[in-house]
Enzyme design. Structure first.
Site, PDB file in Angstrom:
ATOM      1  CG  PHE A 149      -1.784  -1.238   1.296  1.00  0.00           C
ATOM      2  CD1 PHE A 149      -2.859  -1.408   0.445  1.00  0.00           C
ATOM      3  CD2 PHE A 149      -1.483  -2.250   2.195  1.00  0.00           C
ATOM      4  CE1 PHE A 149      -3.636  -2.563   0.496  1.00  0.00           C
ATOM      5  CE2 PHE A 149      -2.248  -3.410   2.258  1.00  0.00           C
ATOM      6  CZ  PHE A 149      -3.330  -3.567   1.410  1.00  0.00           C
ATOM      7  CG  LEU A 150       4.900   1.432  -1.915  1.00  0.00           C
ATOM      8  CD1 LEU A 150       5.121   2.542  -2.926  1.00  0.00           C
ATOM      9  CD2 LEU A 150       6.197   0.673  -1.721  1.00  0.00           C
ATOM     10  NE  ARG A 151       1.188   7.326   2.019  1.00  0.00           N
ATOM     11  CZ  ARG A 151       1.332   8.157   3.046  1.00  0.00           C
ATOM     12  NH1 ARG A 151       0.581   9.244   3.135  1.00  0.00           N
ATOM     13  NH2 ARG A 151       2.216   7.923   3.994  1.00  0.00           N
ATOM     14  CD  GLU A 152       5.042   6.575  -7.740  1.00  0.00           C
ATOM     15  OE1 GLU A 152       5.481   7.653  -8.187  1.00  0.00           O
ATOM     16  OE2 GLU A 152       4.664   5.641  -8.457  1.00  0.00           O
ATOM     17  CG  PHE A 256      -6.955  10.610  -0.974  1.00  0.00           C
ATOM     18  CD1 PHE A 256      -5.853  10.725  -0.144  1.00  0.00           C
ATOM     19  CD2 PHE A 256      -6.773  10.031  -2.221  1.00  0.00           C
ATOM     20  CE1 PHE A 256      -4.598  10.279  -0.540  1.00  0.00           C
ATOM     21  CE2 PHE A 256      -5.527   9.562  -2.622  1.00  0.00           C
ATOM     22  CZ  PHE A 256      -4.440   9.691  -1.782  1.00  0.00           C
ATOM     23  CB  ALA A 259     -11.702  19.712  -5.924  1.00  0.00           C
ATOM     24  CB  CYS A 267      -1.238   2.965  -8.414  1.00  0.00           C
ATOM     25  SG  CYS A 267       0.498   2.530  -8.184  1.00  0.00           S
ATOM     26  CE  LYS A 270      -1.080  -0.589 -12.326  1.00  0.00           C
ATOM     27  NZ  LYS A 270      -1.058  -1.831 -11.591  1.00  0.00           N
ATOM     28  NE  ARG A 337       4.666   4.784 -13.422  1.00  0.00           N
ATOM     29  CZ  ARG A 337       4.654   3.812 -12.520  1.00  0.00           C
ATOM     30  NH1 ARG A 337       4.369   2.571 -12.870  1.00  0.00           N
ATOM     31  NH2 ARG A 337       4.918   4.075 -11.253  1.00  0.00           N
TER      32      ARG A 337
HETATM   33  C1  UGA Z   1      -1.686   5.108  -4.567  1.00  0.00           C
HETATM   34  C2  UGA Z   1      -2.315   4.784  -3.202  1.00  0.00           C
HETATM   35  O1  UGA Z   1      -2.518   5.987  -2.453  1.00  0.00           O
HETATM   36  C3  UGA Z   1      -1.393   3.858  -2.404  1.00  0.00           C
HETATM   37  O2  UGA Z   1      -2.007   3.510  -1.186  1.00  0.00           O
HETATM   38  C4  UGA Z   1      -1.143   2.599  -3.255  1.00  0.00           C
HETATM   39  O3  UGA Z   1      -0.271   1.696  -2.602  1.00  0.00           O
HETATM   40  C5  UGA Z   1      -0.525   3.003  -4.571  1.00  0.00           C
HETATM   41  O4  UGA Z   1      -1.409   3.895  -5.266  1.00  0.00           O
HETATM   42  C6  UGA Z   1      -0.313   1.756  -5.367  1.00  0.00           C
HETATM   43  O5  UGA Z   1      -1.303   1.138  -5.803  1.00  0.00           O
HETATM   44  O6  UGA Z   1       0.828   1.310  -5.505  1.00  0.00           O
HETATM   45  P1  UGA Z   1       0.205   6.814  -5.362  1.00  0.00           P
HETATM   46  O7  UGA Z   1      -0.078   6.363  -6.755  1.00  0.00           O
HETATM   47  O8  UGA Z   1       1.606   6.965  -4.911  1.00  0.00           O
HETATM   48  O9  UGA Z   1      -0.485   5.818  -4.312  1.00  0.00           O
HETATM   49  O10 UGA Z   1      -0.483   8.228  -5.228  1.00  0.00           O
HETATM   50  P2  UGA Z   1      -1.595   8.939  -4.332  1.00  0.00           P
HETATM   51  O11 UGA Z   1      -0.950   9.653  -3.229  1.00  0.00           O
HETATM   52  O12 UGA Z   1      -2.682   8.007  -4.014  1.00  0.00           O
HETATM   53  O13 UGA Z   1      -2.118  10.030  -5.369  1.00  0.00           O
HETATM   54  C7  UGA Z   1      -2.756   9.590  -6.582  1.00  0.00           C
HETATM   55  C8  UGA Z   1      -3.240  10.753  -7.375  1.00  0.00           C
HETATM   56  O14 UGA Z   1      -4.377  11.344  -6.769  1.00  0.00           O
HETATM   57  C9  UGA Z   1      -2.234  11.893  -7.561  1.00  0.00           C
HETATM   58  O15 UGA Z   1      -2.262  12.295  -8.904  1.00  0.00           O
HETATM   59  C10 UGA Z   1      -2.756  12.969  -6.647  1.00  0.00           C
HETATM   60  O16 UGA Z   1      -2.405  14.254  -7.088  1.00  0.00           O
HETATM   61  C11 UGA Z   1      -4.247  12.740  -6.739  1.00  0.00           C
HETATM   62  N1  UGA Z   1      -5.016  13.272  -5.592  1.00  0.00           N
HETATM   63  C12 UGA Z   1      -4.808  12.773  -4.345  1.00  0.00           C
HETATM   64  C13 UGA Z   1      -5.970  14.237  -5.796  1.00  0.00           C
HETATM   65  O17 UGA Z   1      -6.185  14.707  -6.933  1.00  0.00           O
HETATM   66  N2  UGA Z   1      -6.686  14.696  -4.728  1.00  0.00           N
HETATM   67  C14 UGA Z   1      -6.503  14.232  -3.487  1.00  0.00           C
HETATM   68  O18 UGA Z   1      -7.199  14.686  -2.562  1.00  0.00           O
HETATM   69  C15 UGA Z   1      -5.534  13.249  -3.277  1.00  0.00           C
END
Ligand code: UGA
Length: 440
Positions: A149-152, A256, A259, A267, A270, A337
């Site tokens: 579940f890691l976040r970048e 999360f 907006a 992630c 896809k 990506r």
């Molecule tokens: C996401 C999940 O948060 C992780 O828990 C998961 O492990 C990971 O995918 C994965 O499947 O490997 P990540 O892709 O690193 O992690 O990014 P997020 O922090 O989730 O952000 C995703 C996107 O949502 C970004 O483009 C971010 O800008 C956007 N976002 C996030 C919003 O537009 N609004 C928000 O309130 C939060």
């Protein structure tokens, strides 16, 4: 313990370094010789805060090495599969060719009693299929699924101190083999378990579903607030205040609910597509039809920003200088990506705009994909002469921009805050025309 990590991309490289940091002896295996050479020299092949430090110290300690030869994994008691599962070209389903190839390559090197642990994000049913293959070809080894579940941007912390551990084990928690597998994984993650990390032991299907449903939920949360931003825009309401207000309800929560230009990355986009495609294969397409809508809302946000940009320029972007601040899919990453920022830049370029893109870490990756865009590493250079500024990724240096200093550089003080992170009053006071997403 002796561990192997098969696949040294984002997930695998961080996992390998973090497991060595915990004291295990780790070999990372990848087919990409260049990546292996970089990692073996203690260099991270992508930008991730904290990774270079633990990578260097683990390699120097001798507990971490990298190889292109699967045979080098043969001494490990636990093998983690951490290869990618990108979207298949031409369909929404996940491409499992890397998982299948890694699994196939690993089987001849499995010692009796060893445990193969899937970490890749896979369509539900994959673990059961692979366990079947293992039973035929290496019956003394066994399979568990342990989603990540890691976040970048927080990958090292999320790996060393996860907020939960999920083990999908053979036969489920009640099975003797499954319990033995869970005990092995407990040894791997002893530090996190001793620190009180919740651990859920379940069957394969549940573990696989935990991962994709978590990402589906997060994507839904973002698309929900983005849909609200559209309604806010039509009514003069402020989606940021709305998110603050509903976020105080502990059942909803504020995180999360930002907006903006929408979600991207390797992630969320896809994974929701692959999940919906898998539901259709299972004859349950209707159950996840809403994910198609979440995807559509998300992609519409990019279009809304492009339309707003054209509107801000009086109806045509042709030959107009536009500065795009940020190109990565989120800050503290060099990953482009499925980046909404990059997509908006490309669309505006396609409309004939004179686009200049700046980003603290993402330029090289963006340039490789879209060499037709102009790039600069200097924010001031990007701003100079711009008729419109689009803040597309909320890097701290863009959030901290001084509106008065910025207005001295641009040709026209007009900004679209694609992440709703700037203070509209402050920017307007400095003479800017400020447009947020769903903010008056
Ligand atoms: C996401 C999940 O948060 C992780 O828990 C998961 O492990 C990971 O995918 C994965 O499947 O490997 P990540 O892709 O690193 O992690 O990014 P997020 O922090 O989730 O952000 C995703 C996107 O949502 C970004 O483009 C971010 O800008 C956007 N976002 C996030 C919003 O537009 N609004 C928000 O309130 C939060």
């Amino acid at each position: 313990m002796q561990l192997s990590i098969i696949g040294c991309g984002y997930l695998g490289a961080v996992h390998a370094a973090a497991m060595a940091e915990l004291g295990h002896t780790v070999v990372g295996v990848d087919v990409d010789a260049h990546k292996v050479a970089e990692l073996a020299a203690g260099r991270a092949p992508f930008f991730e805060p904290g990774l270079p430090e633990i990578l260097r110290s683990a390699v120097a300690s001798g507990r971490l090495r990298f190889s292109t030869a699967m045979a080098d994994a043969s001494a490990a008691e636990v093998h983690f599969l951490a290869v990618g599962t990108p979207q298949q070209a031409g369909t929404d389903a996940a491409d499992l060719s890397y998982v299948d190839a890694a699994f196939d390559g690993l089987i001849p090197h499995l010692a009796p009693g060893s445990l193969v642990v899937g970490k890749s994000t896979v369509p539900v049913g994959t673990a059961a299929r692979l366990a079947g293959l293992l039973a035929e070809r290496a019956p003394e080894a066994s399979l568990a699924w342990n989603p990540e579940f890691l976040r970048e941007g927080f990958a090292v912390k999320d790996t060393l101190q996860p907020d939960r551990l999920v083990y999908g084990v053979a036969g489920g928690a009640g099975d003797a083999v499954g319990r033995a597998q869970a005990a092995t994984l407990d040894q791997v993650y002893r530090a996190a378990i001793e620190a009180g990390t919740p651990r859920i032991v379940t069957d394969y299907a549940t573990a696989e579903l935990v991962k994709v449903s978590a990402n589906a939920f997060l994507a839904t949360k973002i698309s929900f607030i983005n849909a609200m931003s559209d309604i806010a825009e039509a009514t003069g309401a402020d989606v940021t205040a709305l998110a603050d207000a509903i976020g105080h309800d502990a059942r909803i929560g504020r995180r999360f609910l930002n907006a903006g230009i929408g979600f991207g990355g390797g992630c969320l986009p896809k994974d929701i597509r692959a999940f919906a495609a898998r539901a259709e294969e299972l004859g349950r397409g209707e159950a996840l039809a809403f994910l198609r809508e979440m995807d559509a809302i998300n992609l519409r946000q990019r279009q809304r920003v492009v339309d707003a940009a054209v509107g801000a320029l009086g109806g045509s972007a042709f030959n107009r200088r536009i500065a795009i601040l940020g190109v990565t899919f989120k800050p503290d990453s060099d990953d482009v990506r499925d980046s909404p920022a990059l997509d908006v830049a490309v669309q505006l370029k396609g409309l004939g705009a004179d686009v200049i893109v700046t980003d603290p870490e993402g330029i090289e990756n963006a340039r490789r994909r879209h060499p037709q865009l102009a790039y600069t590493s200097s924010t001031a250079e990007a701003l100079r002469g711009a008729e419109l500024v689009v803040l597309a990724t909320e890097w701290s240096e863009f959030r901290a921009l001084d509106p008065a200093e910025a207005s001295a550089l641009v040709a026209r003080p007009s900004i679209i805050d694609g992440r709703n992170v700037l203070d509209p009053a402050r920017w307007r006071a400095a003479g800017w025309t400020y447009r947020g997403i769903g903010r008056p």
